[in-house]
Design an enzyme around this catalytic site. Structure first.
Site, PDB file in Angstrom:
ATOM      1  N   GLU A   1      22.392  71.684  33.121  1.00 21.51           N
ATOM      2  CA  GLU A   1      23.334  71.252  34.150  1.00 21.51           C
ATOM      3  C   GLU A   1      22.655  70.834  35.453  1.00 21.51           C
ATOM      4  O   GLU A   1      22.888  71.400  36.513  1.00 21.51           O
ATOM      5  CB  GLU A   1      24.370  72.364  34.417  1.00 21.51           C
ATOM      6  CG  GLU A   1      25.160  72.618  33.147  1.00 21.51           C
ATOM      7  CD  GLU A   1      26.336  73.559  33.308  1.00 21.51           C
ATOM      8  OE1 GLU A   1      27.394  73.297  32.735  1.00 21.51           O
ATOM      9  OE2 GLU A   1      26.173  74.582  33.993  1.00 21.51           O
TER      10      GLU A   1
ATOM     11  N   GLU B   1      26.083  74.532  23.686  1.00 17.84           N
ATOM     12  CA  GLU B   1      27.036  75.608  23.990  1.00 17.84           C
ATOM     13  C   GLU B   1      28.351  75.250  23.319  1.00 17.84           C
ATOM     14  O   GLU B   1      28.793  74.106  23.386  1.00 17.84           O
ATOM     15  CB  GLU B   1      27.263  75.756  25.501  1.00 17.84           C
ATOM     16  CG  GLU B   1      26.029  76.208  26.243  1.00 17.84           C
ATOM     17  CD  GLU B   1      26.219  76.265  27.766  1.00 17.84           C
ATOM     18  OE1 GLU B   1      27.345  76.465  28.242  1.00 17.84           O
ATOM     19  OE2 GLU B   1      25.207  76.087  28.463  1.00 17.84           O
TER      20      GLU B   1
END
Ligand code: GAL
Ligand code: MG
Length: 977
Positions: free
Chosen positions: A433, A503
């Site tokens: 991220e 994820e």
């Protein structure tokens, strides 16, 4: 202005400065013979890095974080947002800074040797002084920093080592991972000595055909290498050969240096036992560096696994096999220490993962403790090794900021240099991220050149185009992508890279709905290969309720089965008085903070089952081996036939000799008893011998097939029998000696985290489902039967509910019908709720179990006869919410120790929950310790119950698990025991 050169550098606000005096990273193991410096250090906490150090010292345990050790600087949890307002590269003026000091007696026999200090990890900026003189600076909270102290200490004398650890820095902006913020020295500190002539690095490459190549880099502290040095190597006692071709090529190309020695050792191992996650075969390698006279100057030991990783078209292959990646994201977390984990903790984590069918870890979101990789090599887990880069709050500003370029390359390259020899590491990850920019490409370029043997992944790049070949990700590794999108991509003809979600299936609270649907699609769709569940831990810190402090190391043992002891609780965001925080979003793991497995672990274990019962045919049951590398000889089996009427038969099972991917039919182990009723056959699979991760007899999976369906459901209109007449009160509510609260309609559940964060809970409140008002419309009695019509007024319309009570032999038969208006498009449940007298402590049922299950998380709960204490039916999710449900219940009893109680028989397999809590009790509190169990049982019988989904972060449940408007009917019979 300070006179200290390290402080004068102000490294906490200089992203270009990643270190000063920090040695290059390498893979030489220096633990043996080192002087451990763990233990109590003198300590003081300064308000800022340039504040004066006082004479007042306390102590702090190393490794450890001061935020968990009695200071006023407490843990703080934020997900995306930074805990301070300053933008990169700035940090706040109020900047807690820990000063650690310790006198170290340098061994006298280290005279003439090169002496190195290793600080396992410090967060986030480390300044090192020895006897007041600067030794070095380092940033990067999750890799070791080494400093050459040879010129600063004397063998046989005492040196004062000071570690100054600054909490906030320019680096905090690239360590903005979703976790607690702490400060301290989080991994072990040690001092070691080498000969001036030493191994600077060792790189091992071992392929699946037994080819081994060991590259050694050699340096001398004096600069010039002494003449005549050479290296030797031994693999399980067999000598490696010197690669003279390599030496000759170096000489021909004029690459031979007086200051950097390079040598290559080779061998080919015949009949090599390859490494993979199922059979993690390791060989012992010792590399020795010799002086001209043959004396050993340095040595390094390595455990070698022979294996290949490659991407061929859209498949990630390990040793040529397209392996499924059954992964989990794992942080370094501990409820008592915050961040520090011992090798014992790590082993317990990994053993648990293996026992529940996981075969992969993503080290979210930074390189793990070094022991993690040794254990993954040993126990057999694939690792996606992730660099310590997450700039979530300022991602776009940083990804292309040249001031941070050095930090990106430094963090990625140091990770690769440290972990390159581990067979378990199969993929490098550039971080998490942090948007996508030139800084990532620079780091990827470094890795591609340095280690062409492993693919790279980075979600931030992958999301620019799953199939784009130019991006810094060899794997399409999205997070929380809807299953339909993944399948569509695999079927599109456009796919170029393996699709492995970095994820998916967010485990916050009562969650992980549709996990089995994901895996059904993954296993049946070429191009889909798995993913990493988010995440392993619920990061609840054990906290004393009295003073709000972390219990710290003293809290050992103050928890049981996932629950904190009285006077304690599992703290989440906001519990330490933080104003900026993200609440319970930190509690999103498949295990409780004390590593107690949540029910989803059993679901996963079954999804990952190495042995499957494919189906039941006339010739018998078809057994399949669903592994990639192993036969079934390491497993033992037992058949269990479970009959609805209570009968259970068992018989030993001999597992067939099957290679991976093979199936075979075996005869039915039992003659099916005559008579009606369902019959389910379970193969209880256990370890046949001790495995490194499980003693013999550990359950591995419980595959099951139905051999016979239930006889037709009992007719809806039961015939009235003689017996106790049905009694209702003026409101039409059933009066029954075993019930303290009559059965009424329930359309609501205490919202799960998914319900809250996904928006369903808000809709339910807007519709008024949490505050339904019941109004009786009429009560009729005819032929011994009582019919009650009621209306439940919600904002979204009126729900009509009818109950018909019929006396039957020994009890009452209840038929129910509810009609939901069209506006109620998606409710939590439609069913009955009632409460029982106190003292019914035991539930026994025929249905799915024994662990908690819900309509979209019920794959791993076999049908059978189960028996669980009522107190243990409830799952203590950190933020109380709907929990304790059991799916597919056919009939059950609730009994007191004297065997009195009640029995319920349902018309069909239904979702049932029996707890000591009303839904309102659960929503009234924020933490599990505030719940006060009721004396009686709160019983829900649901005609329909909404799936759990994963909407707290990612997709909601799929439409087939929604409870829709219209007419719902269900019936049940209540009897006294
Ligand atoms: C992802 C992130 C993780 C965690 C998760 C939600 O976006 O990479 O670090 O925040 O969401 O729990
Ligand atoms: Mg994040």
């Amino acid at each position: 202005m300070t006179s200290d050169p390290l402080l004068a550098l102000r490294p906490w606000e200089a992203p270009e400065v990643t270190s000063w005096g920090r040695l290059p990273m390498n893979a030489v193991d220096r633990r043996s013979g080192a002087l451990p410096l763990d233990g109590d250090w003198r300590f003081q906490l300064l308000p800022a890095p340039d504040a004066p150090v006082s004479d007042v010292w306390t102590s702090s345990y190393v490794p450890g974080v001061w935020t968990m050790q009695g200071t006023d600087d407490l843990p703080q949890y934020t997900n995306v947002r930074m805990p301070f307002a300053e933008y990169p590269p700035h940090s706040p003026a109020a900047n807690p800074t820990g000063v650690y000091e310790r006198a170290v007696d340098v061994p006298a026999d280290w005279a003439g040797r090169r002496i190195v200090l290793q600080v396992g990890a410090a967060e986030s900026v480390l300044l090192v002084h020895v006897d007041g003189r600067p030794a070095g600076v380092s940033k990067d909270s999750h890799l070791a920093a080494e400093f050459d102290l040879t010129g600063l200490v004397r063998a046989g004398e005492r040196a004062l080592v000071r570690l100054t650890v600054v909490k906030w820095s320019d680096a905090s902006h690239i360590e903005d991972q979703d976790q607690w913020w702490h400060g301290g020295v989080t991994r072990s500190v040690l001092l070691y000595a080498t000969d001036p002539l030493h191994l600077a690095d060792v790189t091992v490459r071992a392929g699946r055909y037994g080819d081994l190549r060991v590259d050694c880099r050699v340096r001398d502290a004096g600069g010039t290498l002494p003449a005549g040095w050479y290296v030797s190597g031994e693999l399980d006692g067999h000598l490696l050969t010197q690669d003279t071709e390599f030496d000759r090529a170096n000489a021909d190309d004029d690459r031979v240096s007086d200051f950097l020695g390079e040598a290559r050792l080779l061998t080919d191992v015949p009949d090599v036992r390859t490494w993979n996650a199922e059979t993690p075969e390791l060989y012992d390698l010792t590399v020795r560096l010799h002086r001209a006279d043959g004396g050993v100057a340095d040595a390094s030991r390595h455990r070698v696994g022979f294996r290949d990783v490659e991407i061929v078209e859209r498949d990630l292959l390990v040793n040529g096999e397209r392996v499924f990646v059954r992964g989990v994201n794992r942080h370094d977390f501990h409820p008592l220490t915050g961040r520090t984990v011992s090798p014992g903790d790590l082993r317990a984590d990994l053993v648990l993962l293996k026992r529940f069918g996981f075969n992969a870890i993503r080290t979210a979101h930074y390189p793990g403790d070094p022991a993690l990789y040794d254990l993954a090599d040993e126990l057999g887990l694939y690792v996606v090794d992730e660099a310590d880069i997450e700039s979530h709050d300022h991602a776009h500003e940083i990804a292309d900021d040249p001031r941070y370029l050095n930090a990106f390359v430094d963090r990625v390259s140091r990770m690769v240099l440290r972990d390159k020899n581990h067979p378990s590491v199969i993929v490098w990850s550039l971080g998490n991220e942090s948007d996508y920019g030139a800084n990532h490409d620079a780091a990827a370029g470094w890795v591609r050149r340095h280690d062409p043997t492993r693919p790279i992944q980075y979600e931030g790049a992958a999301k620019r185009g799953w199939a784009d070949p130019h991006l810094a990700s060899d794997i399409a590794c999205p997070m929380y992508a809807p299953l339909e999108d993944c399948v569509a991509h695999a079927l599109s003809g456009e796919q170029t890279k393996p699709l492995i979600q970095c994820e998916y299936s967010h485990a916050m609270g009562n969650s992980n709905g549709t996990l089995a649907d994901h895996w059904a699609a993954i296993e049946s769709t070429p191009g889909l290969q798995g993913g990493f569940i988010w995440e392993f831990w619920d990061h609840g810190i054990l906290q004393r309720v009295s003073d709000g402090r972390p219990a710290g190391r003293a809290g050992a043992g103050l928890h049981d089965n996932g629950v904190a002891a009285p006077g304690h609780r599992w703290a989440y965001g906001g519990d330490f008085g933080e104003t900026i925080h993200d609440g319970a979003f930190i509690a999103d793991g498949v295990v409780f903070p004390d590593r107690t497995p949540k029910p989803v672990m059993y679901e996963h274990r079954e999804i990952a089952a190495p042995v499957r019962l494919e189906c039941f045919r006339h010739e018998g049951v078809v057994i399949g081996n669903h592994q990639h590398f192993r036969g079934l000889d390491w497993l033992a089996g037992e058949w269990e036939l479970s009959l609805a009427d209570g009968g259970v038969l068992t018989a030993p099972a001999k597992l067939p000799d099957l290679r991976p991917g093979e199936t075979t039919a075996v005869p039915l182990p039992f003659e099916l008893p005559r008579g009606g009723g369902e019959a389910w056959l379970t193969l209880r699979v256990t370890t046949a011998d001790d495995e490194p991760w499980a003693p013999r007899g550990t359950v591995v999976c419980l595959p099951q097939v139905r051999l016979r369906a239930a006889a037709a459901a009992p007719g809806h209109s039961a015939r009235a029998a003689r017996g106790r007449p049905v009694e209702v009160d003026a409101e039409g509510l059933l009066v029954h000696p075993l019930l303290t609260s009559a059965p009424v309609l329930s359309l609501w559940r205490a919202p799960t985290d998914n319900d809250e964060l996904g928006g369903a809970a808000l809709r339910w409140r807007t519709w008024g489902l949490d505050t339904l008002v019941r109004k009786v419309v009429d009560v009729r009695q005819a032929a011994g039967r009582v019919t009650v019509h009621a209306e439940y007024a919600a904002e979204a319309g009126v729900v009509r509910h009818a109950q018909v009570f019929t006396p039957v032999e020994g009890g009452i038969h209840v038929e129910e019908r509810a009609e939901l208006p069209d506006a109620l498009t998606d409710v939590a449940r439609v069913g009955s709720v009632f409460e029982t007298v106190a003292g019914l402590d035991l539930m026994e049922w025929y249905g799915q179990g024994p662990w908690e299950s819900y309509p979209d998380r019920s794959f791993g709960a076999p049908v059978g006869h189960h028996r669980v204490a009522v107190a243990e039916l409830f799952t203590p999710y950190l933020r109380p919410q709907e929990s304790g449900g059991r799916h597919g219940v056919r009939h059950f009893t609730l009994s007191a120790p004297d065997a009195t109680g009640l029995a319920v028989v349902l018309d069909e397999p239904r979702q049932v929950s029996v707890t000591r809590h009303r839904a309102d009790d659960l929503t009234a509190v924020t933490h599990h310790d505030q719940l006060v169990p009721r004396a009686g049982c709160v019983v829900h019988l649901d005609a329909a119950h909404r799936g759990l989904g994963t909407a707290s972060c990612g997709p909601d449940t799929s439409p087939s698990y929604l409870v829709t408007p219209g007419v719902h009917r269900w019936s049940w019979t209540l009897r006294a025991l």
